[in-house]
Design a protein around this motif. Structure first.
Motif, PDB file in Angstrom:
ATOM      1  N   ASP A   9      33.603  -0.617   5.203  1.00 15.49           N
ATOM      2  CA  ASP A   9      35.002  -1.043   5.283  1.00 15.49           C
ATOM      3  C   ASP A   9      35.837   0.102   5.833  1.00 15.49           C
ATOM      4  N   VAL A  12      39.613   1.276   8.513  1.00 15.99           N
ATOM      5  CA  VAL A  12      40.895   0.994   9.166  1.00 15.99           C
ATOM      6  C   VAL A  12      40.778   1.409  10.626  1.00 15.99           C
ATOM      7  N   LYS A  50      42.230  -7.814  16.384  1.00 18.69           N
ATOM      8  CA  LYS A  50      42.504  -6.647  15.539  1.00 18.69           C
ATOM      9  C   LYS A  50      43.234  -5.583  16.352  1.00 18.69           C
ATOM     10  N   LYS A 105      45.566   0.124  12.907  1.00 16.73           N
ATOM     11  CA  LYS A 105      45.937   0.101  11.481  1.00 16.73           C
ATOM     12  C   LYS A 105      45.469  -1.160  10.746  1.00 16.73           C
ATOM     13  N   ASP A 106      44.799  -2.079  11.446  1.00 16.97           N
ATOM     14  CA  ASP A 106      44.243  -3.259  10.762  1.00 16.97           C
ATOM     15  C   ASP A 106      42.974  -2.880  10.003  1.00 16.97           C
ATOM     16  N   GLU A 107      42.709  -3.632   8.915  1.00 15.91           N
ATOM     17  CA  GLU A 107      41.491  -3.402   8.140  1.00 15.91           C
ATOM     18  C   GLU A 107      40.304  -4.145   8.765  1.00 15.91           C
ATOM     19  N   VAL A 145      36.768   3.817   5.174  1.00 14.49           N
ATOM     20  CA  VAL A 145      37.529   3.942   3.926  1.00 14.49           C
ATOM     21  C   VAL A 145      36.617   3.758   2.706  1.00 14.49           C
ATOM     22  N   THR A 191      32.661  -1.413  -0.996  1.00 14.27           N
ATOM     23  CA  THR A 191      33.086  -2.340   0.046  1.00 14.27           C
ATOM     24  C   THR A 191      33.311  -3.723  -0.552  1.00 14.27           C
TER      25      THR A 191
END
Length: 814
Positions: free
Chosen positions: A134, A136, A159, A162-164, A181, A187
């Motif tokens: 997972d 950014v 996407k 800054k999108d996940e 992240v 996750t």
């Protein structure tokens, strides 16, 4: 894109691996053979047998101990073999993580195993890559991800910076740099995988089996206390009381019951597998028969899940060429269109039309654009997408536009999916697409209409579901109109209040949803967490819920449902959460599994009635002897032989009794319904008393007239061993007279009864076996009397069935 990203250092990586661990999903270790053995021994009925084994060992009755041990061993062997086989076929959960990835560390790009990703890593992703942690997005260029494994939505998602992004997603188009992240357990997929490894709830059948076993234990304890008190009153020694107690405890336990129950579940699993349903555990196989609410998806279950071109409107050659040249093959409808075009233009050399640039399809803009080399002097911009939008960007007459819009409206009302096609030529030097290029001055080409056909036999299967009294809920991510059209084709005419959107589910409390869910037939535009909420609401209403799912996002709902159902193409995490895997992804397979589950429960009840009637007949004859101060009419080895051998084979044969006609034309049993209901107790008590009384009278008369205790015991042993071989055919069909049901449709039962006669005669055939069983040879007159007595018991059961039916107390259909 910026290529000057530095990333973290290798020293930081080592520290973070120690802190966060490797980037892998939490997973159960592959179950060992010992695990499956212990699982089988955890049955309450096994505890009862072990208790009897313990008693026989205390008094040194090793022959009886050995027979009880064999009963436990056979049951364990059958259960271990079947459950291990099912487990081995589905054990896989590492699929999403074992990938190579490109990272930037210390300013250098390198390829590593995704196991060694850590938070803070910078990962480079391009088309076709799988996201393995997972994170950014730091920088993205026309990035589209397939997040269906998480969200259930098959349409790629755009996407931006800054999108996940989430583990398990796939890059459909574009490139990006992503900062990690979360890894492994932290996750989204990791948390779901952790949830499905929590202790599973007991199935309704497990609860009922425990209740039944407790009842049986209480009966045994009551009888042992009773014998102890009677022995004290009569002045018997402690060892004598213990011997009598062992005989009574052994009488109370139908040793063949445990084996027969396991055989029923194993056979049910195999029958379901033959009908393309893989059941993962023995108890889940039976639980299927009690399902009251069935929650299914539309796509791939009610429909084939394979889009087909059903209409082409416009210049077919131009349409086919555009489909072949301008595509990302990223959606079922695009793939289906491509298949049609490939068949229509077999020799078209699409490879020579190089793609210079493209804009992937997005749900927001609803179009795909591709710029390709085309002629010597120009390039061509192709635009595919929602026809009602694209047509507004085309140079087309009002009359033609009106005709096409009318056609589009008609096709969508009939549940069709549509793709519109347009193009325009651009200067040869142009190699980038701008938004302004797409939305003006296009040349309209036409429309391709696609349809996901309803599966053959689904309408009949839905009608069968209604007749079976099973409530059907359709839970889909589709728009309500699309799902409603498919359901209308199958005879479902829904009212407005019978449709609920996922957003409504989201906003309602669980209490309000449990009250509202009773009226709903279709949940549309639902998300994974909403599926779980629906399951919770149904279970609060006392429903036995079966839930379908195929993605990682469905795992929690599958795990929470009484029966989780995954299609054959489902993710491994979904399969790991499920109890039933549909190998053919067919709705009819679910009904086949439910039918087998119902048949299992009926056969379980037949076996319980048959074997408990026999066991309690033995208890009564022992009690008669104790109360009247007579020697025991039966020894433990006689009881064990009857329970496990002469009656054991017919008990197992009933376990494979064929399904009863009309079993799916009745409502499901109530979740609270016990394995042994009151009417069954009455039947078992009546048959036991009558059979036990006849055997006791034979024992008493023989003993008093001859004074030969061994002969009297031999007669009692023979009589009790034979009578159950007659009334088993009456137990086989409990709702109709013997002569009205097909008692010969189970050839195994006929063979088992024949074998039972031979096995009951076996102890009498030689001096060695007679000494082993402490019996003597008996004359033909005793054999004739025993057979006549057995026939009388059979007639008694037939009479009792008629009385029960007449009084309308007989609620069990068999």
């Amino acid at each position: 894109m910026d290529s000057k990203l530095i990333g973290i250092s290798e020293d930081e990586v080592e520290l973070k691996i120690k802190q966060y661990g490797l980037n892998k999903l939490p997973e159960k270790p592959r179950p060992s053979l010992l695990y499956f053995v212990i699982k089988q021994l955890k049955s309450p009925l096994v505890y009862v047998l072990i208790f009897a084994l313990f008693l026989t060992l205390i008094i040194g009755d090793y022959k009886d101990s050995f027979v009880i041990f064999i009963a436990i061993f056979i049951n364990t062997l059958l259960g271990v073999f079947q459950e291990k086989k099912a487990s081995d076929s589905l054990f896989a959960l590492k699929k999403y993580i074992s990938e190579k990835v490109v990272v930037i560390r210390d300013g250098v790009r390198k390829e590593i195993d995704s196991l060694f990703l850590v938070p803070g890593d910078i990962v480079f992703l391009r088309q076709g890559d799988k996201v393995t942690a997972d994170g950014v997005i730091i920088q993205a260029n026309r990035l589209f991800l397939d997040e269906s494994v998480i969200t259930g939505e098959s349409i790629p998602v755009a996407k931006d910076d800054k999108d996940e992004v989430f583990t398990g997603s796939i890059v459909v188009s574009g490139v990006c740099f992503m900062k990690v992240v979360s890894t492994g357990n932290n996750t989204v997929i990791g948390k779901i995988a952790s949830q499905i490894q929590e202790k599973e709830e007991e199935t309704p059948f497990q609860i009922q089996l425990k209740f039944f076993s407790r009842q049986l234990l209480l009966v045994i304890l009551f009888l042992l206390i009773f014998i102890f008190l009677v022995g004290i009153v009569k002045g018997l020694g402690l060892f004598e009381i213990l011997v009598v107690s062992v005989a009574l405890a052994v009488s109370s336990i139908p040793e063949g019951l445990l084996i027969s129950l396991t055989v029923i579940l194993v056979i049910g699993m195999r029958r379901t597998l033959k009908r393309k349903g893989l059941v993962r555990s023995l108890l889940a196989a039976e639980t299927l028969g009690g399902v009251t609410t069935l929650c299914i998806d539309k796509t791939g279950t009610l429909t084939e899940g394979k889009m087909k071109v059903v209409g082409v409107f416009g210049d077919k050659v131009k349409l086919a060429k555009q489909v072949l040249v301008a595509n990302d093959l990223d959606d079922p409808i695009v793939i289906a269109s491509y298949d049609w075009a490939s068949g229509f233009l077999k020799d078209f050399g699409k490879d020579k039309f190089e793609r210079l640039d493209s804009i992937p399809f997005s749900p927001k803009d609803r179009y795909f654009a591709s710029l390709n080399r085309w002629g010597k002097d120009f390039n061509r911009l192709f635009v595919n997408g929602a026809p009602d939008i694209i047509i507004n960007w085309c140079n087309i007459s009002k009359k033609e536009k009106k005709r096409y819009l009318s056609l589009i409206d008609e096709l969508t009302k009939n549940g069709n999916r549509l793709i519109g096609f347009a193009f325009k030529d651009v200067l040869l030097g142009k190699d980038k697409i701008l938004d302004g290029d797409v939305k003006r001055d296009l040349n309209w080409v036409g429309v391709i209409s696609l349809y996901d056909p309803v599966r053959k036999g689904v309408a009949d299967a839905l009608e069968k579901t209604r007749r079976a009294g099973i409530r059907l809920l359709v839970i889909t991510g589709d728009y309500p109109n699309t799902a409603e059209f498919v359901l209308r084709q199958m005879g479902f005419n829904l009212e407005k209040e019978e449709i609920m959107l996922g957003s409504d589910v989201e906003s309602m409390s669980l209490k309000d949803l449990s009250e509202a869910v009773g009226k709903v037939k279709l949940f549309a535009r639902t998300k994974p967490d909403q599926k779980l909420k629906i399951v919770e609401a149904l279970k609060q209403n006392g429903e036995v819920v079966a839930m379908m799912g195929d993605g990682v996002n469905d795992a929690s709902a599958l795990h929470r449902a009484d029966i989780g159902i995954a299609v054959g193409e489902a993710t491994d995490v979904a399969k790991e959460s499920s109890d039933l895997v549909l190998l053919d992804s067919n709705f009819s397979t679910i009904l086949a599994a439910i039918e087998e589950g119902r048949s299992m429960f009926e056969n379980i009840r037949k076996v319980v009635i048959y074997l408990l009637s026999d066991s309690f007949a033995e208890i009564l004859i022992i009690l008669f002897c104790i109360v009247l101060g007579l020697p025991l009419a039966l020894l433990p080895i006689h009881i064990l032989w009857i329970n496990l051998v002469s009656d054991g084979f017919p008990g197992i044969a009933i376990a494979v009794d064929p399904k009863r006609k009309g079993i799916m034309n009745e409502p499901p049993r109530l979740p609270s319904e016990k394995i042994v209901e009151r009417w069954m107790i009455l039947l078992i008590a009546s048959v036991s008393f009558f059979a036990g009384l006849i055997a006791f009278i034979f024992f008493l008369v023989t003993y008093k007239s001859t004074g030969n205790l061994v002969l009297a015991r031999s007669v009692a042993f023979l009589t009790l061993g034979l009578n159950s071989l007659f009334y088993v055919f009456s137990v086989k069909g409990l709702t109709m007279p013997f002569w009205k049901h097909n008692f010969l449709n189970n050839r195994w039962l006929v063979l088992a009864v024949f074998a039972g006669f031979l096995l009951q005669a076996l102890p009498f055939i030689s001096e060695f076996t007679r000494d082993l069983f402490n019996i003597t040879a008996v004359g033909i007159n005793y054999w004739i009397l025993a057979i006549l007595a057995s026939f009388v018991v059979f007639l008694f059961v037939e009479f009792f069935k008629l009385v029960l039916k007449f009084k309308k107390n007989f609620i069990y259909a068999s």
